[in-house]
Design an enzyme around this catalytic site. Structure first.
Site, mmCIF file in Angstrom:
data_model
loop_
_atom_site.group_PDB
_atom_site.id
_atom_site.type_symbol
_atom_site.label_atom_id
_atom_site.label_comp_id
_atom_site.label_asym_id
_atom_site.label_seq_id
_atom_site.Cartn_x
_atom_site.Cartn_y
_atom_site.Cartn_z
ATOM 1 C CB SER A 168 -48.508 -48.995 -44.134
ATOM 2 O OG SER A 168 -49.159 -49.714 -45.422
ATOM 3 C CG ASP A 221 -50.728 -55.778 -40.807
ATOM 4 O OD1 ASP A 221 -51.124 -55.429 -41.882
ATOM 5 O OD2 ASP A 221 -49.320 -54.921 -40.661
ATOM 6 C CG HIS A 241 -51.850 -51.726 -42.392
ATOM 7 N ND1 HIS A 241 -50.269 -52.710 -42.316
ATOM 8 C CD2 HIS A 241 -51.921 -51.302 -42.406
ATOM 9 C CE1 HIS A 241 -49.975 -51.996 -43.494
ATOM 10 N NE2 HIS A 241 -50.895 -51.089 -43.360
#
Length: 650
Positions: free
Chosen positions: A198, A304, A335
């Site tokens: 991320s 995601d 995610h």
């Protein structure tokens, strides 16, 4: 001493020559093959744990002195004692104190001397005994670092780059946040690999895009490639907040007292209009892909909805154009870190990747298939290259069907129009569930049932010509696989995984840092449709992608909507659908008005990358005697639950 060249030292010889050389020059005691795998031969318990503060040469917080970022280091003690230098695995993160890392939200902890006791995740436990140093960097403005968080801008990227420079002898570091003694990284050879999920992986992308010397590889997981595309797509806002909220979320208490000016810039230069500004140019790493010298091992979830797959397509394609060495894993998850959806294979592959890229071991990982794709939960396939070499774009066109409000999708240009009214209460799951019924909120078009499997691989785009009834309008376009399947439930808590009670261990534990983590399993759902790819746009950006304008009701406008990259097989017997609609509930914010839009079918098309191109599509949709692709019905097709609006954090 480990071999550090990126290529094997051996050259091909005839069998006779090899035999003669071995017999003449080598004895059993001195004949050694080139190493292929680093082994856990060093003590983790006795590892050096230290902290330094690297001078970033920036003064982001405006206090009159250059900012220093905290760098926590865990490295094997034995190599330095023997005069050997080690490579570095580095994770630069804003989350080490505020929020934690990994599925168990681990934070850094420290001993009485201020040295790191627990480093989150398994990287240090596993790789330090194998001859790597692990470096955890607090981004500027977070945890024990000076400066301000600027959400992917110069401060974020250059504070991490400064650490790579220091590791390669080009920067300054000290034993304290202020004052202290200068310290050099004499224990490393400078070869650095950055990794992270991320925001952390985003920083790896950003640092690689500076072209910094010494950064050999990056492993961005669920990472952003352009921050504009995190908050907007083609002018349409994806979230009801901007980077100022995210900065405040991770700022240290010290940064909150000093960084009001940075916060103000994040508000003023990121207007909710969706207009492109210099703030977004600074945070666009795709434009600098030509500077990337590091190899890239990219990992992302096909579903995601936090860091969406558009980031993958544009970054991957840009890297390919510049000849960057690449590898990719694509899962069915949202995610989620690969440690939590394919743990054993991930650790093994990552180990081999770092051994090859940082130690120079010729273990063959660079000659294996470029792509691993999860086709069904825990069922993976590989592609030699990605997208496959025979992937070609086919232009699909919508047309009226045999039944009002239910259109068809094929290779022939259609005629007529289709009208829909934006309903912000509905989204892609609602549209797909009612694909075979005329509803006022969408325009849907479907193929005949396929006679053979059809694989999509890469990024699509949909060009529409629409006439709005209002001065503002948002558009959504989605591709849907219509048919029964079992998929990872990416819309549920866990985004495709469920966390179990039992633990498995990956590396060596110490008194303060366990190498044992909770196991996971796939969380699945039986569905009647699967959204394959999606994209959104503000129709007001029809003339200029970076600036919106008011629409004239009753006037037609043309715009091309970028759809996210994907890799999906529509099986034999299923159908492929294109849906064009307004607001996609909880995935894009609604416009000011509630428009009705009339779609000109003769000037609407979808360019979709199929393995085999238009010929493969034609063969898969050739149905003897078929006159229509759809049969109206009222029974909805179940998918995963609808996305929910939350404050997503990259």
């Amino acid at each position: 001493m480990p071999i550090r060249t990126r290529f094997t030292i051996w050259r091909p010889l005839t069998a006779a020559a090899v035999t003669a050389l071995v017999a003449a020059f080598l004895t059993p005691a001195t004949a050694h093959a080139a190493p292929r795998e680093s082994k856990p031969v060093y003590s983790y318990e006795n590892a050096v744990r230290e902290a330094v503060w690297v001078d970033t040469r920036l003064d982001g917080d405006g206090d009159g002195r250059t900012d220093r970022v905290a760098v926590d280091i865990v490295r094997p003690r034995e190599p330095a004692a023997r005069g050997r230098k080690v490579p570095v695995i580095m994770d630069a993160s804003p989350y080490y104190s505020c929020c934690g890392r990994g599925n168990e939200s681990q934070r850094k902890t420290y001993d009485a001397n201020g040295a790191v006791a627990q480093m989150p995740l398994f990287y240090d436990n596993y790789f330090v005994p194998r001859g790597y140093a692990f470096v955890g960097v607090d981004l500027a403005g977070t945890n024990r670092s000076d400066g301000c968080v600027d959400v992917g801008g110069r401060s974020d990227v250059l504070s991490a780059k400064a650490v790579v420079d220091w590791l390669n002898g080009r920067g300054a570091a000290y034993t304290a946040r202020s004052g202290g003694t200068a310290v050099k990284a004499t224990w490393t050879d400078g070869a650095t690999g950055m990794i992270g999920k991320s925001w952390d992986g985003t920083i790896a992308n950003g640092v690689a895009a500076t072209g910094v010397k010494g950064l050999k590889t990056i492993v961005p997981i669920s990472a952003i490639s352009s921050w504009y595309d995190y908050y907007f797509q083609q002018g349409a806002p994806l979230y009801d907040s901007g980077p100022d909220w995210l900065s405040n979320y991770v700022d240290s208490p010290d940064a909150r007292t000093k960084c009001a000016a940075v916060q103000r810039r994040l508000v003023e230069q990121a207007p909710r209009t969706g207009d492109w500004t210099r703030l977004w140019t600074e945070r666009d790493y795709v434009k600098d892909a030509g500077k990337v010298e590091a190899s890239v091992f990219l990992v992302h979830g096909l579903q995601d909805l936090n860091v969406r797959m558009k980031h993958v397509g544009q970054w991957w394609d840009a890297l390919a154009r510049h000849g960057v060495e690449r590898k990719i894993w694509l899962s069915q998850t949202g995610h989620v870190d690969p440690f939590d959806f394919r743990r054993a294979a991930w650790v093994k592959t990552l180990h081999r990747w770092f051994d090859h890229e940082l130690l120079g071991y010729d273990n063959g990982v660079d000659r294996e298939p470029m792509a691993d794709v999860e086709r069904h939960p825990d069922q993976w396939v590989t592609s030699k290259v990605w997208p496959p070499r025979d992937t070609r774009t086919a232009t699909l066109r919508p047309a009226p069907g045999a039944h009002p409000g239910v259109g068809v999708l094929g290779l022939r240009k259609g005629k007529g129009t289709a009208t829909f009214t934006d309903d912000p209460r509905l989204g892609e799951t609602d549209w797909a569930a009612r694909i075979d019924a005329p509803t006022p909120d969408k325009a849907g078009f479907v193929t005949a049932p396929l006679t053979r499997d059809l694989r999509l691989s890469g990024s699509s785009e949909v060009t529409v010509t629409v006439t709005p009834t209002t001065a503002t309008a948002h558009l959504s376009a989605v591709l849907v696989d219509l048919g029964p399947d079992t998929v990872r439930d990416y819309a549920a808590s866990g985004e495709g995984i469920v966390t179990l009670a039992e633990r498995t261990c990956w590396g060596v534990s110490s008194a303060g840092d366990s190498a044992c983590f909770r196991e996971t399993a796939a969380r699945t759902a039986d569905v009647g449709h699967t959204v394959v790819s999606r994209g959104w746009a503000d129709l007001g950006t029809h003339a200029h992608a970076g600036k919106g304008s008011a629409l004239t009701p009753g006037r037609p406008y043309s715009i091309t909507i970028d759809l996210a990259a994907t890799d999906h097989v529509v099986p034999e017997g299923h159908r492929l659908a294109l849906i064009v609609a307004g607001t996609d509930k909880d995935l894009v914010d609604p416009p000011v008005d509630t428009p009705s839009l009339t779609l000109d079918l003769s000037r609407t098309s979808a360019r979709v990358p199929f393995v085999g191109g238009a010929r493969a599509f034609a063969a898969a949709t050739a149905t003897a005697g078929a006159t229509a692709a759809t049969t109206p019905g009222t029974a909805p097709r179940d998918g995963v639950r609808a996305p929910t609006r939350t404050h997503r954090v990259p």
